[in-house]
Write a protein that holds these residues in place. Structure first.
Motif, mmCIF file in Angstrom:
data_model
loop_
_atom_site.group_PDB
_atom_site.id
_atom_site.type_symbol
_atom_site.label_atom_id
_atom_site.label_comp_id
_atom_site.label_asym_id
_atom_site.label_seq_id
_atom_site.Cartn_x
_atom_site.Cartn_y
_atom_site.Cartn_z
ATOM 1 N N PHE A 193 -2.806 7.337 5.342
ATOM 2 C CA PHE A 193 -1.576 5.867 5.575
ATOM 3 C C PHE A 193 -2.701 5.396 6.181
ATOM 4 N N THR A 194 -2.365 4.034 6.516
ATOM 5 C CA THR A 194 -3.071 3.395 8.262
ATOM 6 C C THR A 194 -1.954 4.225 9.278
ATOM 7 N N HIS A 195 -2.800 3.641 10.737
ATOM 8 C CA HIS A 195 -1.758 3.875 11.637
ATOM 9 C C HIS A 195 -0.676 2.839 12.311
ATOM 10 N N ILE A 196 -1.313 1.951 11.742
ATOM 11 C CA ILE A 196 -0.197 0.499 12.200
ATOM 12 C C ILE A 196 0.392 0.713 10.393
ATOM 13 N N PRO A 197 1.947 0.533 10.635
ATOM 14 C CA PRO A 197 2.486 0.664 8.986
ATOM 15 C C PRO A 197 2.554 -0.885 8.289
ATOM 16 N N ALA A 198 2.520 -0.608 7.061
ATOM 17 C CA ALA A 198 2.176 -1.483 5.980
ATOM 18 C C ALA A 198 2.912 -1.856 5.445
ATOM 19 N N VAL A 199 2.751 -2.411 4.692
ATOM 20 C CA VAL A 199 4.322 -3.505 3.848
ATOM 21 C C VAL A 199 4.483 -2.823 3.126
ATOM 22 N N SER A 200 3.728 -1.914 3.051
ATOM 23 C CA SER A 200 3.150 -0.939 1.213
ATOM 24 C C SER A 200 1.932 -0.272 0.833
ATOM 25 N N THR A 201 1.884 0.716 -0.095
ATOM 26 C CA THR A 201 0.665 1.413 0.225
ATOM 27 C C THR A 201 0.831 2.342 -0.936
ATOM 28 N N VAL A 202 -0.326 2.453 -2.302
ATOM 29 C CA VAL A 202 -0.621 2.594 -3.230
ATOM 30 C C VAL A 202 -1.640 3.928 -2.830
ATOM 31 N N HIS A 203 -1.253 4.425 -4.099
ATOM 32 C CA HIS A 203 -2.461 6.032 -4.179
ATOM 33 C C HIS A 203 -2.665 6.373 -5.617
ATOM 34 N N ARG A 204 -4.390 6.396 -5.304
ATOM 35 C CA ARG A 204 -4.816 6.800 -6.531
ATOM 36 C C ARG A 204 -5.937 8.550 -6.039
ATOM 37 N N SER A 205 -5.871 9.084 -6.922
ATOM 38 C CA SER A 205 -6.852 10.709 -6.626
ATOM 39 C C SER A 205 -8.097 9.959 -7.809
ATOM 40 N N LEU A 206 -9.023 9.979 -7.440
ATOM 41 C CA LEU A 206 -10.100 10.112 -8.029
ATOM 42 C C LEU A 206 -11.071 11.210 -8.324
ATOM 43 N N GLN A 207 -11.501 11.736 -10.115
ATOM 44 C CA GLN A 207 -11.541 12.834 -10.363
ATOM 45 C C GLN A 207 -13.150 12.117 -10.999
ATOM 46 N N PRO A 208 -13.956 12.320 -10.820
ATOM 47 C CA PRO A 208 -15.803 12.506 -11.742
ATOM 48 C C PRO A 208 -15.558 13.236 -13.426
ATOM 49 N N GLY A 209 -15.566 11.274 -13.858
ATOM 50 C CA GLY A 209 -15.888 11.513 -15.047
ATOM 51 C C GLY A 209 -16.613 12.827 -15.422
ATOM 52 N N GLU A 210 -17.774 13.021 -15.154
ATOM 53 C CA GLU A 210 -19.178 14.307 -15.234
ATOM 54 C C GLU A 210 -18.527 15.036 -14.691
ATOM 55 N N ALA A 211 -18.307 16.041 -15.918
ATOM 56 C CA ALA A 211 -18.740 17.522 -15.270
ATOM 57 C C ALA A 211 -19.276 18.361 -14.623
ATOM 58 N N THR A 212 -21.021 18.081 -13.757
ATOM 59 C CA THR A 212 -21.723 18.382 -13.085
ATOM 60 C C THR A 212 -21.642 17.531 -11.791
#
Length: 237
Positions: A106-125
């Motif tokens: 999160f940001t230290h200044i409260p946001a109106v809204s926040t959305v999150h995503r995990s990021l996983q590489p498509g390549e196994a290597t």
């Protein structure tokens, strides 16, 4: 063995670092906590506040957040209960608070809204994993978030502690020339005897602060989320 299978699940989201220091509070107990649940009119209040500030509300932010395979990374939604643990991370040094808050997702200044995503590489290597989140502010507050974050990177080279965990070795990194302004830095988290260098790229576009977190246990210097992913997200704002 595929590299991604060898990577610790801890790397998926910085907020999980906070969970290691929690006092055993279960997901079930958080879900039953009235404060953790949205009230029936929460969406309406958020929408009204967003309109007042000229910011995006949660529904609008969800629509513009990348989802699915994007520039070689699979962006997946993260359950709210999984990120709330990091919302109130407090640094033991006030000047470092912007860094602590971003570790929590999160940001230290409260946001109106926040959305999150995990990021996983498509390549196994590809050993890079991480996450990203969008925080919606008034443009004035978003500008302040970036200014105070930039100051914190300079003011906290030795790091800080939060929730019983230590973060050190803060160093500024070249930031991409994207959005209205950007900040790049690396910080090292210490969990027991294990050290985990984490790379952050934070970009402001109008009133939206987009933060990208990456970790690479095989080569920390290559841990930054690729610029192509950052561009793809910015293009949707």
């Amino acid at each position: 063995m595929k590299l991604r299978r060898a990577l610790p699940i801890l790397a998926v989201l910085p907020a999980l670092l906070a969970a290691t220091a929690c006092s055993g509070e279960s997901k079930e107990s958080r879900d039953k906590n009235p404060k953790a649940s949205a009230t029936p009119n929460a969406d309406e209040k958020e929408a009204a506040e967003a309109k007042r500030l000229g910011a995006l509300d949660g529904k609008a932010l969800e629509k513009v957040a990348i989802t699915g395979m994007t520039a070689g990374y699979d962006a997946k939604k993260i359950a709210k209960a999984e990120v709330e643990a990091g919302r109130d991370m407090q640094a033991d040094t006030k000047a470092c608070q912007p860094l602590a808050s971003l570790i929590g997702g999160f940001t230290h200044i409260p946001a109106v809204s926040t959305v999150h995503r995990s990021l996983q590489p498509g390549e196994a290597t590809n050993a890079n994993v991480g996450s990203m989140w969008l925080s919606s502010h008034s443009e004035e507050n978003a500008t302040r978030v970036m200014k105070e974050l930039r100051t914190a990177v300079t003011a906290c080279p030795k790091g800080f502690k939060t929730l019983g965990l230590t973060y050190g070795g803060v160093e500024g990194l070249p930031a991409p020339k994207l959005g209205d302004e950007a900040v790049g830095y690396r910080i090292t988290g210490e969990i027991g005897k294990q050290k985990m260098p984490m790379t952050y790229t934070v970009v402001r576009s109008g009133g939206v602060v987009a933060a990208f977190y990456g970790v690479n246990m095989l080569d920390p210097k290559k841990a930054a989320i690729p610029e192509a992913v950052v561009k793809a997200q910015l293009n949707r704002l």
